[in-house]
Every structure is written in structure tokens, then in C-alpha cells.
Scaffold this motif. Structure first.
Motif, PDB file in Angstrom:
ATOM      1  N   ASP A 107      11.362   8.076  -5.503  1.00 15.09           N
ATOM      2  CA  ASP A 107      11.703   9.341  -6.157  1.00 15.09           C
ATOM      3  C   ASP A 107      10.897   9.517  -7.444  1.00 15.09           C
ATOM      4  N   ALA A 108      10.764   8.434  -8.214  1.00 19.69           N
ATOM      5  CA  ALA A 108      10.000   8.503  -9.463  1.00 19.69           C
ATOM      6  C   ALA A 108       8.526   8.764  -9.172  1.00 19.69           C
ATOM      7  N   GLU A 109       7.979   8.058  -8.169  1.00 19.41           N
ATOM      8  CA  GLU A 109       6.574   8.262  -7.798  1.00 19.41           C
ATOM      9  C   GLU A 109       6.318   9.721  -7.405  1.00 19.41           C
ATOM     10  N   ASN A 110       7.149  10.240  -6.524  1.00 15.62           N
ATOM     11  CA  ASN A 110       6.946  11.590  -6.005  1.00 15.62           C
ATOM     12  C   ASN A 110       7.121  12.659  -7.084  1.00 15.62           C
ATOM     13  N   LYS A 111       8.128  12.466  -7.927  1.00 14.56           N
ATOM     14  CA  LYS A 111       8.399  13.483  -8.943  1.00 14.56           C
ATOM     15  C   LYS A 111       7.289  13.528  -9.985  1.00 14.56           C
ATOM     16  N   TYR A 112       6.791  12.350 -10.390  1.00 13.71           N
ATOM     17  CA  TYR A 112       5.735  12.341 -11.402  1.00 13.71           C
ATOM     18  C   TYR A 112       4.432  12.884 -10.821  1.00 13.71           C
ATOM     19  N   ALA A 113       4.172  12.563  -9.548  1.00 13.23           N
ATOM     20  CA  ALA A 113       2.979  13.110  -8.909  1.00 13.23           C
ATOM     21  C   ALA A 113       3.077  14.635  -8.810  1.00 13.23           C
ATOM     22  N   GLN A 114       4.276  15.163  -8.562  1.00 14.92           N
ATOM     23  CA  GLN A 114       4.468  16.608  -8.485  1.00 14.92           C
ATOM     24  C   GLN A 114       4.240  17.272  -9.838  1.00 14.92           C
ATOM     25  N   PHE A 115       4.613  16.555 -10.908  1.00 15.96           N
ATOM     26  CA  PHE A 115       4.318  17.075 -12.250  1.00 15.96           C
ATOM     27  C   PHE A 115       2.816  17.330 -12.383  1.00 15.96           C
ATOM     28  N   ALA A 116       2.022  16.385 -11.830  1.00 14.85           N
ATOM     29  CA  ALA A 116       0.571  16.523 -11.928  1.00 14.85           C
ATOM     30  C   ALA A 116       0.086  17.721 -11.125  1.00 14.85           C
ATOM     31  N   VAL A 117       0.656  17.933  -9.942  1.00 15.91           N
ATOM     32  CA  VAL A 117       0.272  19.057  -9.101  1.00 15.91           C
ATOM     33  C   VAL A 117       0.592  20.383  -9.797  1.00 15.91           C
ATOM     34  N   VAL A 307     -18.109   5.322  -8.138  1.00 14.57           N
ATOM     35  CA  VAL A 307     -18.242   6.654  -8.750  1.00 14.57           C
ATOM     36  C   VAL A 307     -18.605   6.608 -10.223  1.00 14.57           C
ATOM     37  N   GLY A 308     -18.532   5.416 -10.825  1.00 11.59           N
ATOM     38  CA  GLY A 308     -18.792   5.299 -12.257  1.00 11.59           C
ATOM     39  C   GLY A 308     -17.511   5.316 -13.064  1.00 11.59           C
ATOM     40  N   SER A 309     -17.485   4.573 -14.149  1.00 16.67           N
ATOM     41  CA  SER A 309     -16.264   4.425 -14.945  1.00 16.67           C
ATOM     42  C   SER A 309     -15.781   5.738 -15.523  1.00 16.67           C
ATOM     43  N   SER A 310     -16.693   6.557 -16.050  1.00 19.62           N
ATOM     44  CA  SER A 310     -16.271   7.809 -16.696  1.00 19.62           C
ATOM     45  C   SER A 310     -15.652   8.771 -15.685  1.00 19.62           C
ATOM     46  N   VAL A 311     -16.233   8.858 -14.491  1.00 21.24           N
ATOM     47  CA  VAL A 311     -15.687   9.736 -13.451  1.00 21.24           C
ATOM     48  C   VAL A 311     -14.328   9.223 -12.993  1.00 21.24           C
ATOM     49  N   TYR A 312     -14.235   7.913 -12.790  1.00 24.08           N
ATOM     50  CA  TYR A 312     -12.977   7.342 -12.292  1.00 24.08           C
ATOM     51  C   TYR A 312     -11.853   7.520 -13.307  1.00 24.08           C
ATOM     52  N   ASP A 313     -12.143   7.299 -14.586  1.00 23.17           N
ATOM     53  CA  ASP A 313     -11.117   7.460 -15.615  1.00 23.17           C
ATOM     54  C   ASP A 313     -10.662   8.909 -15.727  1.00 23.17           C
ATOM     55  N   GLU A 314     -11.603   9.835 -15.619  1.00 20.23           N
ATOM     56  CA  GLU A 314     -11.231  11.250 -15.689  1.00 20.23           C
ATOM     57  C   GLU A 314     -10.407  11.657 -14.471  1.00 20.23           C
ATOM     58  N   PHE A 315     -10.767  11.102 -13.305  1.00 14.00           N
ATOM     59  CA  PHE A 315     -10.006  11.369 -12.077  1.00 14.00           C
ATOM     60  C   PHE A 315      -8.559  10.895 -12.221  1.00 14.00           C
ATOM     61  N   LYS A 316      -8.351   9.707 -12.751  1.00 15.19           N
ATOM     62  CA  LYS A 316      -6.998   9.183 -12.943  1.00 15.19           C
ATOM     63  C   LYS A 316      -6.202  10.055 -13.904  1.00 15.19           C
ATOM     64  N   LYS A 317      -6.874  10.583 -14.907  1.00 17.06           N
ATOM     65  CA  LYS A 317      -6.184  11.351 -15.937  1.00 17.06           C
ATOM     66  C   LYS A 317      -5.851  12.770 -15.479  1.00 17.06           C
ATOM     67  N   THR A 318      -6.775  13.417 -14.774  1.00 17.26           N
ATOM     68  CA  THR A 318      -6.588  14.823 -14.444  1.00 17.26           C
ATOM     69  C   THR A 318      -5.997  15.060 -13.054  1.00 17.26           C
ATOM     70  N   ASP A 319      -6.092  14.068 -12.170  1.00 16.22           N
ATOM     71  CA  ASP A 319      -5.597  14.245 -10.801  1.00 16.22           C
ATOM     72  C   ASP A 319      -4.721  13.057 -10.416  1.00 16.22           C
ATOM     73  N   LEU A 320      -3.671  12.888 -11.189  1.00 13.87           N
ATOM     74  CA  LEU A 320      -2.811  11.723 -11.015  1.00 13.87           C
ATOM     75  C   LEU A 320      -2.169  11.676  -9.633  1.00 13.87           C
ATOM     76  N   ASP A 321      -1.762  12.822  -9.108  1.00 10.86           N
ATOM     77  CA  ASP A 321      -1.115  12.817  -7.795  1.00 10.86           C
ATOM     78  C   ASP A 321      -2.053  12.301  -6.713  1.00 10.86           C
ATOM     79  N   ASP A 322      -3.333  12.716  -6.765  1.00 14.83           N
ATOM     80  CA  ASP A 322      -4.304  12.244  -5.777  1.00 14.83           C
ATOM     81  C   ASP A 322      -4.636  10.772  -5.991  1.00 14.83           C
ATOM     82  N   TYR A 323      -4.666  10.360  -7.239  1.00 12.06           N
ATOM     83  CA  TYR A 323      -4.908   8.944  -7.544  1.00 12.06           C
ATOM     84  C   TYR A 323      -3.807   8.070  -6.946  1.00 12.06           C
ATOM     85  N   LEU A 324      -2.540   8.464  -7.145  1.00 10.73           N
ATOM     86  CA  LEU A 324      -1.427   7.687  -6.612  1.00 10.73           C
ATOM     87  C   LEU A 324      -1.430   7.710  -5.081  1.00 10.73           C
TER      88      LEU A 324
END
Length: 599
Positions: A107-117, A307-324
Motif C-alpha cells: 500500500d505504501a509503495e503504490n500510494k507513494y508511486a501514485q503521488f509521483a504520477v 545511461v550515466g549517473s546524471s541521467v539516472y539520478d534525474e530519472f529517480k528524482k523526477t519519475d519515481l513511479d517508473d523507477y520503483l
């Protein structure tokens, strides 16, 4: 000479008002109460894992009727959306007040990922914690230490652990609460909380404090070492050879290695079945951080390089639902990898990662990673963790105490990996490898069994040499000159390591070490305290040696001590899950409250 005993043992007198009460008061008599009577009705076990957690319980009368009836143990099942899971992810979502738990697990995983969406404000203002247990492994533990959430917001670590334990506790009471209303009110539940055997005393005390803050009464709480309780489980359920064959019977004299391969650590211990049915530890607990999450880290390193560190870090930050979602996909795929099969494994990469890569690097990233015909890339994620564990196992079998032991029992969620099983068989081809049924639940169900019978582990092996700081009469030529100190008319040697037990020494469950005698300085003194030390060497001379470190302070509450008597005897016990202390008035036999503070 009031500061010293006739035996010349040095005292650190602490004349404070603290009577030794609080959440970390844990004298030996608490455990004895549980062990000597049936003044409880339910054993409730909580297995707080690095990647997955759950709870189980059973009623005392059912256990006494048939201790081997595993069907009598009630285990929680979790709805993961697509199917039913035996355990739930160790993840919590906390509201922006930093105190209120909103959801747990899937439930926590899904809800936080939805926040990102939804790009919701809560994504940045709430707290999401995931796989945080490893914070307590091989680290200096502080009661004020903090944990940083996935979105970078800090909370006290004690609060994070307490909220998680509280959820599991309350969920258990809610699910089986209709049967337990009167039991709960009467406080007739023994709670068992599992911890890795390779954790130090400060990490164990931290978990005890978190459990107490979660609402579990200190006197009703027992900590259980994960490989030990898994061993108890294996002694009850039929275990078969990995390659088939008849079930192995753990008869008197049977010796075997238990490898608890979990998400964070691999915990190893060695047991012998004794004639009275108890287990004797014959090798000190050992292991390392080679659990399943190390494979996940290898995958993330691969992705970062791809993909490179800068791209990967930005991906984790801006697209958390897809990262999870990507990590969940990898978690499912890694379980299916078999070393002898030329499989095709597809890990789908999020579209947003491809778009971000194209924008930053001006070229396309394939929508999927495909390893066709050759699965070496996927197998490579296991390589480092298996190699490190393998080196440890091979060195472990060089220990004389393991000579002639041919049986290895694998438990824990990671033990179900064919990659792990095959690798162990390849480096130890002459050993018999066993994976019991429900290996992933061995710790949880074993913890319930341990709660019913905490004396089932009759002997343990000391991980370190333990002792206290003392002073003795200085002897020229024997003691170091820099340790000489004049007290009154006498010269003493200070910082002597007064050894109570040696590293590798076998200690019995309720075995008390020779008592230390202390004399409070005044009739009005309320407490006495002294320091407990450990050493990685079997022999240590001074507490300042490089091998030594201060573990914590032992405080004895001497309120109510008869004025005519001034001797208190303090005995340490190392044969239980936690180091314990017992203090009593030498003349009247009255026991005093004691406190060991490792944090």
C-alpha cells in the motif's frame, strides 16, 4: 581507599538519581518468569526484514498439544495486487507531521508511486522509507541517529523503526483480535522480535527500544536471533535434500550449518542437536552483507553505467513511479534466473528514461534490455555477492570446530535462488545442501517456536571476549609504566581488562559468570556503574588495546540497600540473545534492578 575493593577491582561510582528504570532495563528475572511458567496464552512473532516483513502467532495450548504442528501457527498473508504474498515489502509512508503512519508495504509503495504520477504535493512533503533495516548493520548506533527518506527528508531512525513495528503489532492484533480481546487486556502475550545474529549489542538494544516505543511492554518482549530460530524450525519440519532423497532427521549428535540468506545479510551459525533436544552452538555467529539486495545494487550500478549517473539520478528524482516499477520488475526476474539454463530475460525500461537519455545524450536507448541465448549479463549481477560469500564459506570450513560437518541448511528468501543454491554446491561439492519447505518463512515460524520454548538454544558461542575495566596493585616489570597511578598511599595499574568470557568460549543459557563485588561509597548512594568492554582477541590486557572497544555502561540501582551492608554482587550472563546482568545484596540476597546501556 573507599573507591576500591579489597580485591583491588576499580569502581566507577555514579551517585545519580537514575534508579535504573526505563525501556532498556532488562534484568535476568524477566526472562526467567517466561521460562518457568505458562503465564501467557499467545506467542506473537514479528520478522522485520530488510526487504520483506510479516508476523505470525500461535496459541500456547495448541503448541503444548503438538509442538511440531506448523498448521497451528497463524501467518499473515498480504495482497500484492496480482497475487497473495507470504510477506510484505518493508516500506512505510509517513505523513508530513513525521509522526503519523499512513500506510505500509504494498500500500505504501503504490500510494507513494501514485503521488509521483499525480505530481502531488505529498511526494515532497511526506516521508517514504524503504529497505532501511541495514542501517543498523556494522554501524555506530546512536539513539539520536536519523534516517533520510527516499525524497531526502530526515526522521529519527527510532521513530521509523517504531512506526513499522507498531503497524505490524497492531495489524496482528486486528487480524486475530476477536480471539484475543481478553488476552490483550491481561497482557498475556509473549512478543518475539527477530534480529540478525551478527548484529552487535547496540543494534539489539536499539530494536528493543523501538519495540517498546511501538507499544510492546518491555517485560513481554524477547529478541530472537534469526539463524537460531530458523534452525529450530528445521528441527521440526521434514527437510529434504536439494537433489531429492529421504528427509533428514535431526537426531541427537547431528551437526549442521544454518545459512540464513535474507535480503540484507547472510547470517551463518553451526548447531549440534543435544540429547535433551536443545541445540548447542558450536561456532560463533558470522556472516556479512551479502543478501539479495546486493544483487539489486549490482543491477543499479549497471543501469547507472548504461545511461550515466546524471541521467539516472534525474530519472529517480523526477519519475519515481517508473523507477520503483523497474526495480519491482527486476525483483521478479532475478528470482527466476537459473545458472544452467540459457534463458531469455527481458527487463523493460521505462519510456521516460529513454526520453530523458535521448534529451541529455542525443541518442536513443533501446526500450528493453534483452539477453538472448546468453544470460551472462543477468548472472553477472550475482557474481560479486556470491564470490564474497564463497570466500567466507571456504575459510569457515577451515575452522577445526567444523571438521566432519557435512550438512548445510539454507533458509531465508534469498536461499530459494537457484543461483545461490548452485553456487554453494559448486564450491562445496562434498557437502549435503538442504532447503526446507517454506524456506522464506523459516525465521518467522521458528521465532514462534522460540517464543514457546526460549531455552531451546542451550549453548551459545561468544562472538567476542568480554570484560570490565579494573585496577590492580601495580607490579613493576609486569605492568606498563604509563598505566601506573597513585591512589592514596598505593600505586595501582589502571585500565586492566578483567575478562569474563573469551572469544569462542561456549556459554550455557543461564550460566552466570563469577560475580564482581562492589561497595558503594556512601549509605545514601543510589546507583553504582561500571563499563563493559569487548575485544576481538581471545586475550586482551588493557581496555585501551587496539582490539578493545567500550560496549556500554552497566548501572545497578541500590536503592533500599540495608545500611549495615555495603557489598553488592554483580553477575554477567552471555548465554542468551542479549547480554544480561544480575545484581544482588550479598548478605540478604535481595536483587536490584539493573540497566545495560549500549547506545
Amino acid at each position: 581507599m573507599d573507591d576500591f575493593l579489597n580485591s583491588a577491582s576499580h569502581l566507577h561510582m555514579d551517585d545519580t538519581d537514575d534508579p535504573g528504570h526505563g525501556s532498556d532495563v532488562y534484568s535476568s528475572k524477566n526472562e526467567n518468569i517466561w521460562a518457568e511458567n505458562d503465564d501467557y496464552v499467545v506467542v506473537a512473532a514479528i520478522d522485520l526484514g530488510t526487504t520483506y516483513s510479516s508476523w505470525a502467532c500461535s496459541f500456547r495450548h495448541e503448541y503444548k498439544k503438538d509442538p511440531k504442528n506448523m498448521k497451528a501457527i497463524i501467518c499473515r498473508t498480504w495482497n500484492s495486487g496480482d497475487n497473495i504474498s507470504e510477506k510484505s515489502p518493508t516500506a512505510i509512508l509517513v505523513k508530513d507531521d513525521g509522526k503519523t503512519l499512513d500506510s505500509f508495504g504494498y500500500d505504501a509503495e503504490n500510494k507513494y508511486a501514485q503521488f509521483a504520477v499525480d505530481e502531488a504535493e505529498e511526494l515532497h512533503t511526506w516521508y517514504y522509507f524503504w529497505r532501511f533495516k541495514m542501517l543498523l548493520y556494522n554501524k555506530k548506533i546512536s539513539i539520536n541517529m536519523t534516517l533520510e527518506s527516499v525524497n531526502g527528508k530526515p526522521l529519527p531512525a527510532l521513530k521509523v523503526f517504531a512506526l513499522t513495528i507498531s503497524y505490524l503489532k497492531n495489524d496482528l492484533l486486528e487480524v486475530v483480535g476477536k480471539k484475543m480481546v481478553d488476552i490483550i487486556k491481561a497482557g498475556r502475550i509473549r512478543w518475539v522480535l527477530t534480529v540478525p545474529a551478527i548484529w552487535d549489542e547496540s543494534a539489539k538494544q536499539f530494536m528493543r527500544k523501538a519495540a517498546v516505543e511501538a507499544g510492546i511492554p518491555n517485560e513481554q518482549l524477547t529478541l530472537a536471533l534469526e539463524p537460531e530460530v530458523a534452525s529450530l524450525y528445521c528441527n521440526v519440519v521434514p527437510v529434504e535434500l536439494m537433489d531429492g532423497g529421504e528427509a533428514l532427521n535431526f537426531q541427537t549428535g547431528t551437526k549442521y550449518i544454518i545459512i540464513d540468506a535474507g535480503g540484507g545479510t547472510i547470517d551463518i551459525t553451526v548447531h549440534e542437536v543435544m540429547g535433551d533436544g536443545t541445540l548447542k552452538e558450536i561456532c560463533r555467529p558470522n556472516g556479512g552483507n551479502w543478501g539479495g539486495t546486493a544483487v539489486d545494487k549490482a543491477f543499479e550500478i549497471f543501469m547507472r553505467e548504461l545511461v550515466g549517473s546524471s541521467v539516472y539520478d534525474e530519472f529517480k528524482k523526477t519519475d519515481l513511479d517508473d523507477y520503483l516499477s523497474m526495480l519491482r520488475d527486476f525483483e521478479l526476474k532475478k528470482r527466476k534466473i537459473e545458472p544452467d539454463k540459457n534463458q531469455t530475460v527481458t527487463i523493460r525500461l521505462p519510456h521516460c528514461l529513454n526520453e530523458l537519455f535521448r534529451e541529455r545524450c542525443h541518442k536513443d536507448l533501446a526500450g528493453t534490455i534483452r539477453v538472448k541465448g546468453d544470460i551472462d549479463v543477468m548472472k553477472g549481477f550475482f557474481q560479486m555477492v556470491l564470490a564474497e560469500m564463497g570466500e567466507h564459506l571456504k575459510s569457515l570450513f577451515g575452522d577445526a570446530s567444523l571438521h566432519g560437518i557435512d550438512t548445510i541448511v539454507l533458509v531465508g528468501g534469498f536461499s530459494e535462488s537457484k543461483m545461490l543454491q548452485t553456487y554453494i554446491k559448486s564450491i562445496l561439492p562434498n557437502k549435503i545442501c538442504i532447503v526446507p519447505s517454506e524456506a522464506g518463512l523459516a525465521v518467522l515460524k521458528g521465532a514462534v517456536l522460540f517464543g514457546h520454548n526460549p531455552s531451546a538454544i542451550g549453548h551459545r558461542i561468544c562472538r567476542f571476549t568480554y570484560g570490565v575495566n579494573t585496577s590492580v596493585t601495580f607490579v613493576k616489570g609486569k605492568h606498563r609504566e604509563d598505566k601506573r597511578k597513585q591512589i592514596g598511599d598505593e600505586y595501582l595499574c589502571v585500565d586492566i581488562f578483567d575478562i569474563h568470557v573469551h572469544k569462542g568460549q561456549s556459554v550455557k543459557l543461564n550460566e552466570k559468570q563469577a560475580p564482581i563485588q562492589y561497595k558503594p561509597q556512601t549509605k545514601e548512594q543510589k546507583t553504582i556503574s561500571f563499563q563493559l568492554y569487548s575485544s576481538t582477541d581471545c586475550i586482551a590486557e588493557y581496555v585501551t588495546d587496539d582490539s578493545c572497544r567500550e560496549l556500554g555502561k552497566i548501572t545497578v540501582n541500590v536503592l533500599g540497600r540495608p545500611h549495615e551492608d555495603n557489598t553488592v554482587e554483580v553477575s554477567l550472563m552471555f548465554g542468551r540473545t542479549e547480554i544480561q546482568v544480575e545484581a544482588r545484596d550479598k548478605k540478604t540476597e535481595k536483587q536490584f534492578n539493573t540497566k545495560i546501556d549500549f547506545i
